[in-house]
Structure formats: structure tokens, C-alpha cells
Design a protein around this motif. Structure first.
Motif, PDB file in Angstrom:
ATOM      1  N   ASP A   1       0.846  -1.205   0.000  1.00 19.53           N
ATOM      2  CA  ASP A   1       0.000   0.000   0.000  1.00 19.53           C
ATOM      3  C   ASP A   1       0.875   1.247   0.000  1.00 19.53           C
ATOM      4  O   ASP A   1       0.628   2.198  -0.742  1.00 19.53           O
ATOM      5  CB  ASP A   1      -0.989   0.000   1.173  1.00 19.53           C
ATOM      6  CG  ASP A   1      -0.356  -0.328   2.518  1.00 19.53           C
ATOM      7  OD1 ASP A   1       0.878  -0.497   2.589  1.00 19.53           O
ATOM      8  OD2 ASP A   1      -1.096  -0.427   3.514  1.00 19.53           O
TER       9      ASP A   1
ATOM     10  N   LYS B   1      -6.901  -0.568  -0.364  1.00 13.87           N
ATOM     11  CA  LYS B   1      -8.351  -0.546  -0.177  1.00 13.87           C
ATOM     12  C   LYS B   1      -8.761  -1.218   1.129  1.00 13.87           C
ATOM     13  O   LYS B   1      -9.816  -0.902   1.692  1.00 13.87           O
ATOM     14  CB  LYS B   1      -9.041  -1.212  -1.365  1.00 13.87           C
ATOM     15  CG  LYS B   1      -9.021  -0.359  -2.622  1.00 13.87           C
ATOM     16  CD  LYS B   1      -9.635  -1.061  -3.813  1.00 13.87           C
ATOM     17  CE  LYS B   1      -9.627  -0.157  -5.048  1.00 13.87           C
ATOM     18  NZ  LYS B   1     -10.162  -0.831  -6.258  1.00 13.87           N
TER      19      LYS B   1
ATOM     20  N   GLN C   1      -5.936   4.970   6.069  1.00  6.13           N
ATOM     21  CA  GLN C   1      -7.384   4.988   6.295  1.00  6.13           C
ATOM     22  C   GLN C   1      -7.900   6.430   6.318  1.00  6.13           C
ATOM     23  O   GLN C   1      -8.955   6.742   5.741  1.00  6.13           O
ATOM     24  CB  GLN C   1      -7.720   4.291   7.615  1.00  6.13           C
ATOM     25  CG  GLN C   1      -7.557   2.782   7.576  1.00  6.13           C
ATOM     26  CD  GLN C   1      -7.812   2.142   8.930  1.00  6.13           C
ATOM     27  OE1 GLN C   1      -7.816   2.811   9.964  1.00  6.13           O
ATOM     28  NE2 GLN C   1      -8.007   0.832   8.940  1.00  6.13           N
TER      29      GLN C   1
ATOM     30  N   LYS D   1      -7.892   7.864   2.800  1.00  8.05           N
ATOM     31  CA  LYS D   1      -9.069   7.386   2.060  1.00  8.05           C
ATOM     32  C   LYS D   1     -10.322   8.151   2.464  1.00  8.05           C
ATOM     33  O   LYS D   1     -11.136   8.519   1.624  1.00  8.05           O
ATOM     34  CB  LYS D   1      -9.287   5.882   2.315  1.00  8.05           C
ATOM     35  CG  LYS D   1      -8.370   4.973   1.545  1.00  8.05           C
ATOM     36  CD  LYS D   1      -8.904   3.550   1.487  1.00  8.05           C
ATOM     37  CE  LYS D   1      -9.128   2.978   2.860  1.00  8.05           C
ATOM     38  NZ  LYS D   1      -9.676   1.596   2.790  1.00  8.05           N
ATOM     39  N   GLU D   2     -10.456   8.375   3.751  1.00  5.34           N
ATOM     40  CA  GLU D   2     -11.626   9.097   4.253  1.00  5.34           C
ATOM     41  C   GLU D   2     -11.649  10.529   3.722  1.00  5.34           C
ATOM     42  O   GLU D   2     -12.689  11.049   3.317  1.00  5.34           O
ATOM     43  CB  GLU D   2     -11.590   9.113   5.787  1.00  5.34           C
ATOM     44  CG  GLU D   2     -12.749   9.835   6.440  1.00  5.34           C
ATOM     45  CD  GLU D   2     -12.576   9.939   7.944  1.00  5.34           C
ATOM     46  OE1 GLU D   2     -13.052  10.931   8.527  1.00  5.34           O
ATOM     47  OE2 GLU D   2     -11.944   9.036   8.534  1.00  5.34           O
TER      48      GLU D   2
ATOM     49  N   ARG E   1     -12.792  10.501   0.026  1.00  8.66           N
ATOM     50  CA  ARG E   1     -13.812   9.471  -0.170  1.00  8.66           C
ATOM     51  C   ARG E   1     -14.710   9.741  -1.382  1.00  8.66           C
ATOM     52  O   ARG E   1     -15.379   8.835  -1.872  1.00  8.66           O
ATOM     53  CB  ARG E   1     -14.675   9.328   1.085  1.00  8.66           C
ATOM     54  CG  ARG E   1     -15.397  10.587   1.511  1.00  8.66           C
ATOM     55  CD  ARG E   1     -16.112  10.391   2.838  1.00  8.66           C
ATOM     56  NE  ARG E   1     -16.711  11.625   3.348  1.00  8.66           N
ATOM     57  CZ  ARG E   1     -16.038  12.531   4.062  1.00  8.66           C
ATOM     58  NH1 ARG E   1     -14.759  12.341   4.327  1.00  8.66           N
ATOM     59  NH2 ARG E   1     -16.633  13.629   4.499  1.00  8.66           N
TER      60      ARG E   1
ATOM     61  N   LEU F   1     -10.589   5.264  -5.853  1.00  7.94           N
ATOM     62  CA  LEU F   1      -9.208   5.008  -5.474  1.00  7.94           C
ATOM     63  C   LEU F   1      -8.507   4.335  -6.648  1.00  7.94           C
ATOM     64  O   LEU F   1      -8.619   3.132  -6.866  1.00  7.94           O
ATOM     65  CB  LEU F   1      -9.155   4.121  -4.229  1.00  7.94           C
ATOM     66  CG  LEU F   1      -7.804   4.042  -3.517  1.00  7.94           C
ATOM     67  CD1 LEU F   1      -7.339   5.418  -3.085  1.00  7.94           C
ATOM     68  CD2 LEU F   1      -7.887   3.114  -2.307  1.00  7.94           C
TER      69      LEU F   1
ATOM     70  N   THR G   1      -6.331   9.298  -8.955  1.00  4.47           N
ATOM     71  CA  THR G   1      -6.517   9.927  -7.645  1.00  4.47           C
ATOM     72  C   THR G   1      -5.189  10.016  -6.898  1.00  4.47           C
ATOM     73  O   THR G   1      -4.898  11.024  -6.235  1.00  4.47           O
ATOM     74  CB  THR G   1      -7.540   9.131  -6.810  1.00  4.47           C
ATOM     75  OG1 THR G   1      -8.784   9.103  -7.516  1.00  4.47           O
ATOM     76  CG2 THR G   1      -7.755   9.757  -5.450  1.00  4.47           C
ATOM     77  N   TYR G   2      -4.373   8.959  -7.008  1.00  2.00           N
ATOM     78  CA  TYR G   2      -3.030   9.009  -6.419  1.00  2.00           C
ATOM     79  C   TYR G   2      -2.266  10.219  -6.970  1.00  2.00           C
ATOM     80  O   TYR G   2      -1.672  11.001  -6.219  1.00  2.00           O
ATOM     81  CB  TYR G   2      -2.249   7.748  -6.800  1.00  2.00           C
ATOM     82  CG  TYR G   2      -2.435   6.527  -5.941  1.00  2.00           C
ATOM     83  CD1 TYR G   2      -3.688   5.987  -5.696  1.00  2.00           C
ATOM     84  CD2 TYR G   2      -1.343   5.861  -5.406  1.00  2.00           C
ATOM     85  CE1 TYR G   2      -3.846   4.846  -4.944  1.00  2.00           C
ATOM     86  CE2 TYR G   2      -1.486   4.714  -4.649  1.00  2.00           C
ATOM     87  CZ  TYR G   2      -2.736   4.207  -4.417  1.00  2.00           C
ATOM     88  OH  TYR G   2      -2.881   3.074  -3.668  1.00  2.00           O
TER      89      TYR G   2
END
Length: 525
Positions: free
Chosen positions: A196, A225, A233, A236-237, A240, A244, A248-249
């Protein structure tokens, strides 16, 4: 627009075209990844580290101030925590330390061993000082080596004839170092748990998304994910509302993490990634978000000024500009934008500690390091990748350097046609979106499919700050499809008319359906 010989495609034909991109790939799964021993000196390096651990030596991991370097440190740090063995993490400050391992940093470190990650291949003087001080220096890097190498044990894919892919990021080399150390020490550690983190570095450092990079990113995305890391985490939030994926990265996650090293200190990004406290993590994130806003405003100001300066020099083959008041941390972004706008290699410099420092970016096919090599007599230092490099020189040498630069020949390679074919709106479906998802990640080396679409512009509205963006509905043979065009206000005279546009597919999170991301639009003649 390019329309000649473009065939109308259905989803089955698109699938076959995408399959052909990877038909000859030898590395398709994690099982196909090259073994650690294909990287020259890696086994020997693992043996030296193991010996240092057994002898309880003090080990420092020395990274770089971009996402690749920060992630490299995070991977190695978490691996050593699982051994377990205590190490120190040192990330140079862009403004007070400069790039990578230097004499200044070595002088202040009290340790027995330094392991560099994502830097060190040009550190001749720092390597000599390490030797003089009795510090064992181990270099892991992926940047382009020069003729003279530091006096140290070096692991670099570009110096490894048996390693099948030369363009991998520094964090990938660091991950391989962990794999070699795992073998050497007989450890039971699942290395996929770090993918990740690694996926962030692969995209941030713009690695070609084929072979090793493609396989590791796809697996890394799966791990991301379902990540148990508090920092990821929270990331990601925070994002949101976005799918993903590699896009987006590249446009959201990487710039947020990079802003710390660009604007203040990369240790802040490392501390965020390594944070285990659920209260402090939100403080870390808020600090990065605010810093990123500051970064955007500053780079926009410098970009506008650079464009203004270059308006008198557009006839020159290179963009080469300097202003003593420009912020060093955002020059890489500005040079990339100037390169993209003028389709020329771009060097943007500022004055720091009496010396000019800055970044170079170049169009596809132009080798930054190779060009700087031809002008090295005027440079204090330089290094990097083919498409991106850093450099420094004395103020007094600027005009001589610039004049010499203008005499260097180069040729821009035209990328393969990325418009795959014509696409009817009836083909824009969840089924086509599902096919495209299977061939993610799209990016460098695996361009996102683009299509020529002919339709009637049924409606348009404007949105965003200043109404700079256009949301539209296209209609063709009774089929309708929504689309978005960023930073482009579609002319009202287009409304109700037949248009031609080049677009890719994206996912509409609000309506839960595929839509069009439009890049170019013209009235159909």
C-alpha cells in the motif's frame, strides 16, 4: 482533431486492443517478479546489515524529501520494527540540508552504518567522509549513475544487467532490500503488507506502468483498499468522493504528501504516514491540507511570473529562467507546467545560500541528465531521471550555462497515438467501464484510452470557483451521456449544435455511472 483512419469501436474491440498492450509482458503476476539476487550487490548488502544487527550497531536510514523517499523510509522503518530492531530515520530538509546524503548530514550523525534510500548515487564527497569517519555506507538508489560512483556498496537497477526493468522507484529498491534481509535472516514477514505504501511511490515518481511497476501497483491498490494503517485509512476518508485509482493518487494523494517536503520539512509527511495515534493523525492531516493550499497558491503565482518572463524568449529552444525570490520547493511543478505549455525542456531556478538551485523537466524522449551532462562544466551539481532532474550552479555562471544550453540539440519523440478510435454513446456503459478498470492503472507507459466522440451538445452548465468548468450532456441517436470539461467554459454558441470531442471515461460517483472526461471540443464542420 485527429480523425483520419479512426475506426468505430465496440467494447469487445476495445478489450482486444487493451489486451495487446500487455501480450508480451513477461511479468504478469507477483510470482513473476524478479528475485532479489538479480539486483547486483543486494545479497551482500543484506549480509552486512544482518551482521550489523547481530553486533548491535547503530543504523541510520537516510531518505529523500519527496514521496518516493518518504515512503522508502516508511517501508524500511516498519520492516525493522517487525524484526524487531531499533533504527533512526533521517530525511534531509530541502532548504537547510539540500538533496540526499551530504557531508553536512554525515558530520552531524553519530552512527555505525548509513543506509540510503532513494538517493546517494552521486554522493562522492559524503561517501569519502563516511569512510574517513569509519561509518559503513550502503547506497540504495534508482537515479541515473554518472561515470564516477561513490566509494560504497551500491544497489541500483540501472547498475544491474540481470535485473529486467531499469525504471523502478527508490521505494521499490528499498522493498527489495527488505526482501533480501528477510531471506538472509530467515524471517517470517509478509512483504505484501508494505505494498500500500509502495503503490504511492510508484505513481508519485511517475514510473512506467508496465511490468514490475504495474504488478506491484495493482496489488498495492488492493492492499490500500483494505489497509489497516491509520494514516492511509484517514487519507481514504479525506478523499472518499474520489475513486481510489492511479489518477486519484497522482492528482490528490501525492501532491498532499509532497507538499511537506516542498514547503517545510518532509519529516511531517513521514510522521503522518507513521502515525499510530488516532487523535494526532487528524492534526497531522489538517496541517498537510493547509500547507498544500499554500503550495498551490505559491506555485500559481510563480508559474504566471515565469510565463510572463518567457514571453520574450519563446523563440529559444529551452525554457531557462531564474528569479532570486522564487520558492525553491515548487520549482519542479512550475518547470513541469512550463514544459507542458511550451513543449520544450524547462529549467526554473532560484537563489539559495548564494547559489542557484532548481529543477528541470523535459518532454517525452528528451534526457534531462544527458543534456545537463553536456553543460556540466558550469554546474556545481546535477542528477535525476531522464524526464526530471535537479541542478545547482553559481550565479556568475548562469548566462554562460544558459548560452551553452541553447546550443544542445534534442529531439522530442511523438507519443503513440492515444486516440484509440471513435466511440458511439451507446457503447458508454458499465460493461465498458468494467473492462477499462481491469486494465488499470493508467498513466505513464499505459495511457488511458481516449476516444473521438461525435454528438449534439444538448445542455451545458458551469461550476466551480469562478465557473471555470463545464458540465454537459451529449446526445447521439437518442442516447445521452454526461461529461465534464475542466478549466474550459464551453461557448454558448455550441449549444444545440453537433460537436466533436476527444474524451476518456471516468466514473460519476454521484450518479453511480460512467461519464466522459472531455479534453478537446470543436464544432463539427
Amino acid at each position: 482533431m485527429q480523425k483520419d483512419n479512426l475506426k468505430s469501436l465496440n467494447k469487445e474491440e476495445i478489450l482486444e486492443i487493451l489486451k495487446s498492450r500487455f501480450a508480451n509482458e513477461k511479468i504478469q503476476t507477483l510470482k513473476d517478479l524478479p528475485k532479489p539476487n538479480t539486483l547486483d550487490n543486494l545479497e551482500q548488502m543484506a549480509q552486512k546489515i544482518h551482521k550489523a544487527i547481530l553486533e548491535n550497531k547503530k543504523i541510520v536510514i537516510l531518505g529523500d524529501y519527496d514521496v518516493d523517499g518518504v515512503v522508502s523510509c516508511a517501508i524500511v522503518s516498519e520492516f525493522f520494527a517487525l524484526i524487531p530492531y531499533e533504527i533512526s530515520i533521517v530525511i534531509p530538509n530541502r532548504f537547510s540540508d539540500g538533496y540526499g546524503i551530504s557531508e553536512k548530514i554525515v558530520e552531524r550523525l553519530e552512527c555505525d552504518m548509513i543506509i540510503t534510500v532513494d538517493n546517494g548515487i552521486s554522493a562522492l564527497s559524503a561517501a569519502s567522509l563516511c569512510k574517513a569517519r569509519g561509518i559503513e555506507l550502503l547506497i540504495t538508489d534508482h537515479h541515473t549513475p554518472k561515470d564516477e560512483l561513490p566509494d560504497a556498496l551500491i544497489v541500483n537497477p540501472k547498475l544491474s544487467p540481470n535485473f529486467p526493468q531499469k525504471e523502478i522507484c527508490g521505494a521499490n529498491v528499498a522493498w527489495y532490500l527488505c526482501a533480501a534481509l528477510k531471506q538472509q535472516m530467515g524471517l517470517n514477514i509478509d512483504l505484501s503488507q508494505f505494498l500500500d505504501f509502495l503503490s504511492l511511490a510508484i505513481i508519485s515518481d511517475v514510473m512506467p506502468l508496465s511490468g514490475i511497476n504495474r504488478v506491484l501497483f495493482k496489488k498495492g491498490l488492493e492492499v490500500f483498499k483494505n489497509t489497516k494503517r491509520l494514516s492511509l485509512q484517514v487519507l481514504k476518508e479525506n478523499f472518499r468522493n474520489y475513486s481510489l485509482n492511479a489518477e486519484t493518487y497522482a492528482f490528490y494523494l501525492s501532491p498532499l504528501l509532497n507538499c511537506a517536503g516542498r514547503m517545510r520539512d518532509a519529516k511531517e509527511a513521514y510522521d503522518f504516514l507513521a502515525q499510530k495515534d488516532s487523535t494526532k493523525i487528524y492534526e497531522n492531516l489538517f496541517s498537510l491540507v493547509e500547507l498544500n493550499k499554500e503550495r498551490k497558491a505559491m506555485q500559481e503565482e510563480i508559474y504566471k511570473k515565469a510565463s510572463e518572463y518567457f514571453s520574450d524568449e519563446v523563440h529559444l529552444p529551452f525554457v531557462c529562467l531564474y528569479d532570486p525570490f522564487w520558492h525553491e520547493g515548487v520549482l519542479g511543478i512550475v518547470s513541469a507546467r512550463m514544459c507542458e505549455e511550451f513543449l520544450k525542456p524547462a529549467i526554473i531556478l532560484t537563489k539559495s545560500d548564494g547559489v542557484l538551485k532548481g529543477s528541470m523537466r523535459a518532454p517525452y524522449g528528451v534526457d534531462c541528465v544527458g543534456i545537463l551532462e553536456t553543460c556540466k562544466e558550469y554546474l556545481k551539481g546535477y542528477g535525476g531521471h531522464s524526464g526530471a532532474a535537479g541542478l545547482s550552479l553559481e550565479v556568475k555562471d548562469f548566462m554562460d550555462f544558459k548560452n551553452a544550453l541553447m546550443q544542445v540539440p534534442y529531439q522530442i519523440e511523438i507519443k503513440q497515438n492515444e486516440v484509440m478510435g471513435r466511440l458511439h454513446l451507446r457503447e458508454v456503459s458499465r460493461g465498458l467501464w468494467s473492462i477499462l478498470e481491469d486494465f488499470e492503472p493508467f498513466g505513464e507507459g499505459n495511457p488511458k484510452p481516449k476516444f473521438l466522440i461525435e454528438a449534439r451538445l444538448k445542455s451545458v452548465r458551469y461550476f466551480g470557483e469562478g465557473n471555470l468548468h463545464s458540465s454537459l450532456v451529449l446526445e447521439e441517436e437518442g442516447e445521452t451521456c454526461k461529461g465534464i470539461m475542466f478549466f474550459n467554459v464551453i461557448k454558448e454558441e455550441f449549444l444545440g449544435k453537433n460537436i466533436e470531442c476527444i474524451a476518456s471515461l471516468s466514473w460519476d460517483n454521484f450518479n453511480k455511472e460512467p461519464s466522459l472526461r472531455i479534453e478537446k471540443i470543436e464544432m463539427k464542420i
